[in-house]
Each structure stands twice: as structure tokens, then as C-alpha cells.
Design an enzyme around this catalytic site. Sequence first.
Site, PDB file in Angstrom:
ATOM      1  N   ASN A 192      -3.651  13.600   4.380  1.00 28.74           N
ATOM      2  CA  ASN A 192      -3.747  12.535   5.379  1.00 28.74           C
ATOM      3  C   ASN A 192      -2.397  11.831   5.469  1.00 28.74           C
ATOM      4  OD1 ASN A 192      -4.345  10.325   6.953  1.00 28.74           O
ATOM      5  ND2 ASN A 192      -5.703   9.344   5.453  1.00 28.74           N
ATOM      6  N   GLU A 204     -13.703   8.370  -1.279  1.00 27.28           N
ATOM      7  CA  GLU A 204     -12.401   7.755  -1.541  1.00 27.28           C
ATOM      8  C   GLU A 204     -12.600   6.286  -1.918  1.00 27.28           C
ATOM      9  OE1 GLU A 204      -8.996   9.856   0.679  1.00 27.28           O
ATOM     10  OE2 GLU A 204      -9.975   8.543   2.101  1.00 27.28           O
ATOM     11  N   GLU A 226      -9.376   2.813   5.969  1.00 24.59           N
ATOM     12  CA  GLU A 226      -8.413   2.020   6.748  1.00 24.59           C
ATOM     13  C   GLU A 226      -8.898   1.836   8.184  1.00 24.59           C
ATOM     14  OE1 GLU A 226      -4.888   4.282   5.704  1.00 24.59           O
ATOM     15  OE2 GLU A 226      -5.154   3.618   3.643  1.00 24.59           O
ATOM     16  N   LYS A 279      -1.504   9.570   7.517  1.00 24.67           N
ATOM     17  CA  LYS A 279      -1.598   8.195   8.013  1.00 24.67           C
ATOM     18  C   LYS A 279      -0.535   7.999   9.113  1.00 24.67           C
ATOM     19  CE  LYS A 279      -3.603   7.060   3.640  1.00 24.67           C
ATOM     20  NZ  LYS A 279      -3.970   6.066   2.661  1.00 24.67           N
ATOM     21  N   HIS A 318     -12.417   6.754   7.800  1.00 26.77           N
ATOM     22  CA  HIS A 318     -11.507   6.447   6.688  1.00 26.77           C
ATOM     23  C   HIS A 318     -11.569   4.937   6.419  1.00 26.77           C
ATOM     24  CE1 HIS A 318      -7.819   5.752   4.454  1.00 26.77           C
ATOM     25  NE2 HIS A 318      -7.881   7.031   4.120  1.00 26.77           N
ATOM     26  N   SER A 360      -5.134   8.427  -4.560  1.00 28.89           N
ATOM     27  CA  SER A 360      -4.022   8.664  -5.491  1.00 28.89           C
ATOM     28  C   SER A 360      -4.074  10.029  -6.171  1.00 28.89           C
ATOM     29  CB  SER A 360      -3.943   7.534  -6.531  1.00 28.89           C
ATOM     30  OG  SER A 360      -3.624   6.304  -5.900  1.00 28.89           O
ATOM     31  N   GLY A 402      -3.782   4.645  -2.384  1.00 27.44           N
ATOM     32  CA  GLY A 402      -2.425   4.127  -2.278  1.00 27.44           C
ATOM     33  C   GLY A 402      -2.028   3.195  -3.413  1.00 27.44           C
TER      34      GLY A 402
HETATM   35  P1  PGA Z   1      -3.574   8.156  -1.284  1.00 24.43           P
HETATM   36  O1  PGA Z   1      -4.440   8.089   0.069  1.00 24.43           O
HETATM   37  O2  PGA Z   1      -3.609   9.571  -1.780  1.00 24.43           O
HETATM   38  O3  PGA Z   1      -2.194   7.724  -0.877  1.00 24.43           O
HETATM   39  O4  PGA Z   1      -4.219   7.233  -2.262  1.00 24.43           O
HETATM   40  C1  PGA Z   1      -5.622   8.836   0.220  1.00 24.43           C
HETATM   41  C2  PGA Z   1      -6.277   8.529   1.544  1.00 24.43           C
HETATM   42  O5  PGA Z   1      -6.248   7.372   1.988  1.00 24.43           O
HETATM   43  O6  PGA Z   1      -6.843   9.434   2.186  1.00 24.43           O
END
Ligand code: PGA
Length: 250
Positions: A12, A169, A100, A14, A98, A212, A175
Site C-alpha cells: 500500500n 491491520e 486511514e 498510500k 483502510h 509495520s 506506520g
Molecule cells: P505500514 O502500513 O506497513 O507502514 O504500517 C500498513 C498499512 O497501512 O496498510
Amino acid sequence: MSTGRRPLVAGNWKMHKTAAESRGFCTALAELVHATAPVDVAVCPPFTALQASARALAGTSIAVYAQNVHEAASGAHTGEISAGMLIEAGADGALVGHSERRAAGDTDAQVAARVRAGIDAGLLVVMCCGESLDTRRAGGAEEWVTRQVREGLSRVTAADVDRLVIAYEPIWAIGTGETATPDQAQEACAIVRAVAADAVDPARLRVLYGGSVNPGNAAELMACPDVDGALAGGASLDPESFAAIVAAAA
Ligand code: PGA
């Protein structure tokens, strides 16, 4: 023991990478990922880089997913993109729900409608779920994730199982560099699978872990019996580190 489910590793991006940057990334990735590896691989570029990514990956086994899809086919929805538009741009799938996006206002009902619209259009839909740190600390993680999966799959039928993937997640791991332990990932992914069993055959449903994931922790996370792959964010932005996560799945 093999589950019979083919692992999926999706990256992803983003709001990272222009169309020009995506071309270089995809060309490099295609050289690093072996076409014969027994794992499905996908990148999730921003809308504006979908077409360039799809073209750069044409003829490879690497798929391209969008990061969201609107439930309507067309209409007065400023700033949104429909499944048909994504497919025209070369997308094979889409993330839906997601955290976000949910933080930006996407509701459970919208997630359910988008899952349905994406599958109906022929996309593979990766529906995301996961609890916040406060919810986990208050002991509410299971109830939270159960609600998200139940509501998100409320318009799914058994026939949809091959077009559906669920990514667990936890928001506290996204993140932050703080990954769920394999035990935490396994426990949550098993709950997701059990709840999803009301809608689809749980033995065929792929459930991913995200939060992560990196080349150092991917193998032990994906070794969990209910974890069928990974949705990586930050570690998917570099072709070598993303390819290392793919290799860990294979
Ligand atoms: P990350 O993000 O691996 O940077 O923690 C995962 C995601 O939001 O899909």
C-alpha cells in the site's frame, strides 16, 4: 501443514509515488520478484499512478490494486472513483475500508457497499479492519473487529470468496514501527476468519496481517496458521524491501 490458500503480499503506497516514479519502481520490482514464486503480489499506487503501474507490470504476475473505490458506478461524487474507472486504468483489485479512509469518514455501511460494488465489477477487494490502541487497551478489540467484519461483509455471498481478502491491520501498528506479535496477529486473524465464516467458506478466505510489516518480521508473521500474507505500507515503497517480504511469503 499447508492451508491450500495462496499467500498474498500487497504493498500500500498510500499518497506516495508519481506516475513517473511508479514506472521505475515497477520495473525494478518485476526483476526482483520471481514469476514462479507461489505467492500473489500486488502494488496499490495512488489513482494517478495506476495506469503507469499497470503498463509497467503488463506481462508480469504482479497485480495492481487501487487504494479505494466508490460504491456508485457514476454520478455526482466529486473526488471519487468508480470500479469501472479503476478497471479501465488497469486495476485488478482495490483496498476498501483502510483505517486511514475510515478516519476520513468512511462508514461500515459504505465499506459494505464498496466491497459489493468492487466485487460486482470484477475487482479483487481487500477489506481492511483493525482496532485502535484505546480500544485494545479497553479490552474491546475482538468486539470492534467482529463488528467491522460482520458489517463489511453484510452484502457478500459465498460465491464471492475468491474475490475477497480481509486484511487485519491494528491501527496502533500502522506506520508506528510497533508490529503485532505473531501471537496477537494469529489471534486476531483467527477471529476475522471465524466471523467471516457467516458469509464465506473460511477455509478458502485469505486473511492478511498489516501494520509495520518489514523484511525482518514478515516470515514469522506469515508463518501463523491464520495469516495468509501481508499488507505492507512503508516497507513496500522500496522495491528491494518489498521483494524481501514477498520472498518471506514464498
Ligand atoms: P505500514 O502500513 O506497513 O507502514 O504500517 C500498513 C498499512 O497501512 O496498510
